[in-house]
Design a protein around this motif. Sequence first.
Motif, PDB file in Angstrom:
ATOM      1  N   ARG A   1     -15.086   2.755   5.745  1.00  0.00           N
ATOM      2  CA  ARG A   1     -16.026   1.664   6.012  1.00  0.00           C
ATOM      3  C   ARG A   1     -15.856   0.510   5.039  1.00  0.00           C
ATOM      4  O   ARG A   1     -16.155  -0.632   5.362  1.00  0.00           O
ATOM      5  N   ALA A   2     -15.349   0.804   3.830  1.00  0.00           N
ATOM      6  CA  ALA A   2     -15.230  -0.228   2.797  1.00  0.00           C
ATOM      7  C   ALA A   2     -13.854  -0.886   2.784  1.00  0.00           C
ATOM      8  O   ALA A   2     -13.508  -1.570   1.841  1.00  0.00           O
ATOM      9  N   SER A   3     -13.080  -0.677   3.818  1.00  0.00           N
ATOM     10  CA  SER A   3     -11.710  -1.179   3.837  1.00  0.00           C
ATOM     11  C   SER A   3     -11.658  -2.702   3.756  1.00  0.00           C
ATOM     12  O   SER A   3     -12.466  -3.404   4.361  1.00  0.00           O
ATOM     13  N   SER A   4     -10.681  -3.208   3.011  1.00  0.00           N
ATOM     14  CA  SER A   4     -10.516  -4.636   2.781  1.00  0.00           C
ATOM     15  C   SER A   4      -9.280  -5.149   3.497  1.00  0.00           C
ATOM     16  O   SER A   4      -8.525  -4.393   4.104  1.00  0.00           O
ATOM     17  N   LEU A   5      -9.055  -6.455   3.410  1.00  0.00           N
ATOM     18  CA  LEU A   5      -7.875  -7.068   4.014  1.00  0.00           C
ATOM     19  C   LEU A   5      -6.601  -6.491   3.408  1.00  0.00           C
ATOM     20  O   LEU A   5      -5.621  -6.232   4.118  1.00  0.00           O
ATOM     21  N   ALA A   6      -6.618  -6.249   2.100  1.00  0.00           N
ATOM     22  CA  ALA A   6      -5.437  -5.691   1.430  1.00  0.00           C
ATOM     23  C   ALA A   6      -5.137  -4.286   1.933  1.00  0.00           C
ATOM     24  O   ALA A   6      -3.976  -3.928   2.147  1.00  0.00           O
ATOM     25  N   SER A   7      -6.180  -3.477   2.139  1.00  0.00           N
ATOM     26  CA  SER A   7      -5.949  -2.112   2.614  1.00  0.00           C
ATOM     27  C   SER A   7      -5.464  -2.107   4.055  1.00  0.00           C
ATOM     28  O   SER A   7      -4.606  -1.303   4.427  1.00  0.00           O
ATOM     29  N   TRP A   8      -5.979  -3.022   4.886  1.00  0.00           N
ATOM     30  CA  TRP A   8      -5.496  -3.113   6.262  1.00  0.00           C
ATOM     31  C   TRP A   8      -4.053  -3.609   6.299  1.00  0.00           C
ATOM     32  O   TRP A   8      -3.246  -3.152   7.123  1.00  0.00           O
ATOM     33  N   GLY A   9      -3.719  -4.546   5.391  1.00  0.00           N
ATOM     34  CA  GLY A   9      -2.344  -5.040   5.321  1.00  0.00           C
ATOM     35  C   GLY A   9      -1.371  -3.945   4.925  1.00  0.00           C
ATOM     36  O   GLY A   9      -0.294  -3.795   5.525  1.00  0.00           O
ATOM     37  N   ALA A  10      -1.736  -3.147   3.926  1.00  0.00           N
ATOM     38  CA  ALA A  10      -0.879  -2.033   3.503  1.00  0.00           C
ATOM     39  C   ALA A  10      -0.744  -1.003   4.615  1.00  0.00           C
ATOM     40  O   ALA A  10       0.331  -0.421   4.819  1.00  0.00           O
ATOM     41  N   THR A  11      -1.844  -0.778   5.361  1.00  0.00           N
ATOM     42  CA  THR A  11      -1.801   0.174   6.471  1.00  0.00           C
ATOM     43  C   THR A  11      -0.834  -0.283   7.553  1.00  0.00           C
ATOM     44  O   THR A  11      -0.039   0.511   8.086  1.00  0.00           O
ATOM     45  N   GLY A  12      -0.876  -1.575   7.878  1.00  0.00           N
ATOM     46  CA  GLY A  12       0.054  -2.116   8.871  1.00  0.00           C
ATOM     47  C   GLY A  12       1.501  -1.988   8.425  1.00  0.00           C
ATOM     48  O   GLY A  12       2.386  -1.641   9.231  1.00  0.00           O
ATOM     49  N   MET A  13       1.750  -2.235   7.148  1.00  0.00           N
ATOM     50  CA  MET A  13       3.104  -2.094   6.610  1.00  0.00           C
ATOM     51  C   MET A  13       3.567  -0.643   6.688  1.00  0.00           C
ATOM     52  O   MET A  13       4.686  -0.344   7.119  1.00  0.00           O
TER      53      MET A  13
END
Length: 318
Positions: free
Chosen positions: A226-238
């Motif tokens: 729930r606390a995911s940030s733009l950086a965590s979503w970016g790393a997930t996509g990578m």
Amino acid sequence: MDALLHSLSATLQITAPVFIIVFLGVLFKQWRWLDDHFVRVASTLVFRVTLPTLVFLNISKTNIRESLDPGVLLYASAVTLISFFLLIWAARIMVQTPADRGVFIQGSFRGNQGIIGMALVANQFGEAGLPMASLLLGCLIILYNILSVIALSTSQPERSGMGWKPVFMDIVKNPLILSVVLALPFSYFQWTLPPLLLKTGTYFSGMTLPLALLCIGASLSLKALRASSLASWGATGMKLAILPVLMTWGAWYLGWTGQTLGILFLYFASPTAAGSFVMAKAMGANGALAANIVALTTVGSTLTITLGVFFLHWLQLV
């Protein structure tokens, strides 16, 4: 349509059992059948005993002179290094806080091949795929640890007092790396263990994947999701999409298909290793961001790995 359904059925037989056990771990934790103490103790047992035993047996029972493909190890190491430098560039664009860039980089390349990757390889290729998977695991563990320290240290140099000696000692004492080194003479000279030791080791190794997958599920934090940030979503996509597609395409372009291509994909597409959170905390980096990346990639990989395996089967590449 029949070919499509056949590919889908084959895909689910590979990925579904692994991720069902992971989500059972989530449920068991919610129902309080598992607690944090159990997860810590079981994870330690897997890391120090059962997984090294599994790796040792897989390598020692194969003839390394016939099955070793140095090109695969070289390719996996090379694309990991290339992706590392690409991620340094990407982090400057996608992560606004300089101190968080190392966590982003580590979370984007450091995969959980030891558990998720090995489990998927075992489901798809059986024992025939495990020797190559074990050798590749030993090679990547060393590289991941070195690159993780570089990423975390350079992004926050004021907190890099950890130095290289502890990292070197961690690599030297790593049970998985030791198991690879110890197994190589058995594989090369075709030595065999006494039946008593072999059977005992088989019992231990059989515990590894189900126990480890339950621990991964029990470790998932819904709060972190729930606390995911733009950086965590970016790393997930990578981690789950961009890098696995590029790395797998490169392996296919160089001529690998079948079991080799399948193992490389499953390793490249594995979610971020929980060890990335441990190292980030140890070096004073953003532990919350590291936990978010682990949680997001673990959940997201249920879809991305299933899709990837489906397309590889559909295109008859594995």
